[in-house]
Design an enzyme around this catalytic site. Structure first.
Site, PDB file in Angstrom:
ATOM      1  N   GLU A   7       0.927  -1.414   0.077  1.00 43.17           N
ATOM      2  CA  GLU A   7      -0.080  -0.050   0.059  1.00 43.17           C
ATOM      3  C   GLU A   7       0.916   1.093  -0.054  1.00 43.17           C
ATOM      4  O   GLU A   7       0.658   2.218   0.633  1.00 43.17           O
ATOM      5  CB  GLU A   7      -0.871  -0.095   1.222  1.00 43.17           C
ATOM      6  CG  GLU A   7      -1.652  -1.269   1.561  1.00 43.17           C
ATOM      7  CD  GLU A   7      -2.896  -1.359   0.414  1.00 43.17           C
ATOM      8  OE1 GLU A   7      -2.988  -0.781  -0.643  1.00 43.17           O
ATOM      9  OE2 GLU A   7      -3.715  -2.587   0.578  1.00 43.17           O
TER      10      GLU A   7
ATOM     11  N   TYR B  24     -15.076  -0.159  -5.480  1.00 45.08           N
ATOM     12  CA  TYR B  24     -14.016   0.277  -6.312  1.00 45.08           C
ATOM     13  C   TYR B  24     -14.262  -0.926  -7.498  1.00 45.08           C
ATOM     14  O   TYR B  24     -14.754  -2.170  -7.231  1.00 45.08           O
ATOM     15  CB  TYR B  24     -12.702   0.130  -5.981  1.00 45.08           C
ATOM     16  CG  TYR B  24     -12.384   1.221  -5.031  1.00 45.08           C
ATOM     17  CD1 TYR B  24     -11.864   2.495  -5.333  1.00 45.08           C
ATOM     18  CD2 TYR B  24     -12.481   0.996  -3.584  1.00 45.08           C
ATOM     19  CE1 TYR B  24     -11.613   3.579  -4.709  1.00 45.08           C
ATOM     20  CE2 TYR B  24     -12.201   2.293  -2.841  1.00 45.08           C
ATOM     21  CZ  TYR B  24     -11.867   3.355  -3.303  1.00 45.08           C
ATOM     22  OH  TYR B  24     -11.534   4.472  -2.435  1.00 45.08           O
TER      23      TYR B  24
HETATM   24  C1  LIG Z   1      -8.495   3.913  -6.291  1.00 44.63           C
HETATM   25  C2  LIG Z   1      -8.464   4.299  -4.784  1.00 44.63           C
HETATM   26  C3  LIG Z   1      -8.266   3.272  -3.870  1.00 44.63           C
HETATM   27  N1  LIG Z   1      -8.143   3.616  -2.513  1.00 44.63           N
HETATM   28  C4  LIG Z   1      -8.015   2.699  -1.590  1.00 44.63           C
HETATM   29  C5  LIG Z   1      -8.977   1.297  -1.480  1.00 44.63           C
HETATM   30  C6  LIG Z   1      -8.034   0.319  -1.112  1.00 44.63           C
HETATM   31  O1  LIG Z   1      -8.112   0.154   0.364  1.00 44.63           O
HETATM   32  C7  LIG Z   1      -6.671   0.634  -1.436  1.00 44.63           C
HETATM   33  C8  LIG Z   1      -6.094  -0.206  -2.382  1.00 44.63           C
HETATM   34  O2  LIG Z   1      -5.961  -1.536  -2.181  1.00 44.63           O
HETATM   35  P1  LIG Z   1      -5.501  -2.764  -3.094  1.00 44.63           P
HETATM   36  O3  LIG Z   1      -4.818  -3.828  -2.025  1.00 44.63           O
HETATM   37  O4  LIG Z   1      -4.698  -2.219  -4.242  1.00 44.63           O
HETATM   38  O5  LIG Z   1      -6.894  -3.416  -3.438  1.00 44.63           O
HETATM   39  O6  LIG Z   1      -6.783   1.936  -1.984  1.00 44.63           O
HETATM   40  C9  LIG Z   1      -8.286   4.926  -2.421  1.00 44.63           C
HETATM   41  O7  LIG Z   1      -8.293   5.261  -0.960  1.00 44.63           O
HETATM   42  N2  LIG Z   1      -8.381   5.766  -2.989  1.00 44.63           N
HETATM   43  C10 LIG Z   1      -8.767   5.504  -4.287  1.00 44.63           C
HETATM   44  O8  LIG Z   1      -8.815   6.166  -5.357  1.00 44.63           O
END
Ligand SMILES: Cc1cn([C@H]2C[C@H](O)[C@@H](COP(=O)(O)O)O2)c(=O)[nH]c1=O
Ligand SMILES: Nc1ncnc2c1ncn2[C@@H]1O[C@H](COP(=O)(O)OP(=O)(O)O)[C@@H](O)[C@H]1O
Length: 216
Positions: A87, A183
């Protein structure tokens, strides 16, 4: 020479799985490392993959000095052979600089994993700094797919099932379609047209009659 490598891909493309596999491969050869993450869906201080693997991790709070933490551990005689950062898009830019100093100054490999851009297609600050500083930026090999069959390259956010293009950059969530805030990964074309899987289905099952002309 140690390297800073950034593995990036859309949500649900296998980044956390690869991060945990990387950790496993090093651990199984007797190497000792540190695993960092930030705001994992499963909670604070854990890295989790949708395939069911998980591991404890150090939560990267905004004021954590990662370089200092590593130096302190080395000074106390601990071994740090590698560092894994999941992350990484959520890390502060300055923390990415700290990771680069860990690589160059301490000779420790850093493997970072994250998404490049948010639901508005804007780079996350941590990802932007990684692209600027990394020795290598690698795209995940397993291709996440858009509903139309093309390679998914972008992340869409939906609120109540409808795609949105404005809002807070950070909202922790999943690709579960039933959640209020969720998402969905899309190709650029569908992202720019704002056509999610649900919108596409709705368009194909419209109850509106096709326009036709009366024969005279
Ligand atoms: C696109 C996007 C994603 N996020 C957050 C949502 C999830 O908690 C993580 C991504 O986790 P992954 O392990 O890659 O599935 O990011 C966000 O906060 N804002 C966004 O625009
Ligand atoms: N039931 C399943 N069987 C096989 N693979 C799955 C299953 N559920 C999810 N996956 C795969 O797991 C990967 C998502 O893993 P994860 O590491 O959580 O992704 P990321 O960290 O990139 O969001 C995807 O490649 C997806 O295809």
């Amino acid at each position: 020479m140690a390297e800073l490598i950034y593995y990036c891909g859309t949500m649900d493309s296998g980044k956390s799985t690869l991060a945990l596999q990387t950790a496993h491969n090093h651990q199984s050869r007797g190497r000792t490392g540190l695993i960092f993450t930030n705001k994992d869906r499963a909670g604070s201080g854990v890295i989790s993959s949708r395939l069911g693997l998980s591991s404890p991790a150090i939560e990267v709070n905004p004021d954590l000095d990662i370089h200092k933490m590593v130096v302190d551990k080395l000074s106390m005689g601990e071994r740090v052979d590698y560092i894994i950062c999941d992350e990484a898009q959520f890390y502060e830019s300055v923390q990415i600089d700290q990771l680069a100093r860990v690589v160059d100054g301490l000779g420790i490999d850093v493997f970072a994993f994250g998404i490049l851009a948010d639901f508005r297609t804007k780079l996350f600050p941590g990802s932007a700094r990684l692209v600027e500083l990394a020795d290598r930026v690698n795209t995940l090999q397993v291709e996440a797919l858009c509903w139309c069959g093309s390679r998914a390259t972008h992340n869409a956010r939906t609120v109540g099932g409808v795609m949105v293009v404005e809002g807070e950059q950070v909202v922790v969530g999943d690709v579960a379609p039933d959640a209020e805030i969720a998402y969905e990964v899309l190709c650029r074309r569908q992202h720019m047209l704002q056509v999610t899987a649900r919108a596409s289905r709705a368009a194909h099952t419209s109850s509106l009659p096709l326009p036709f002309k009366e024969q005279s």
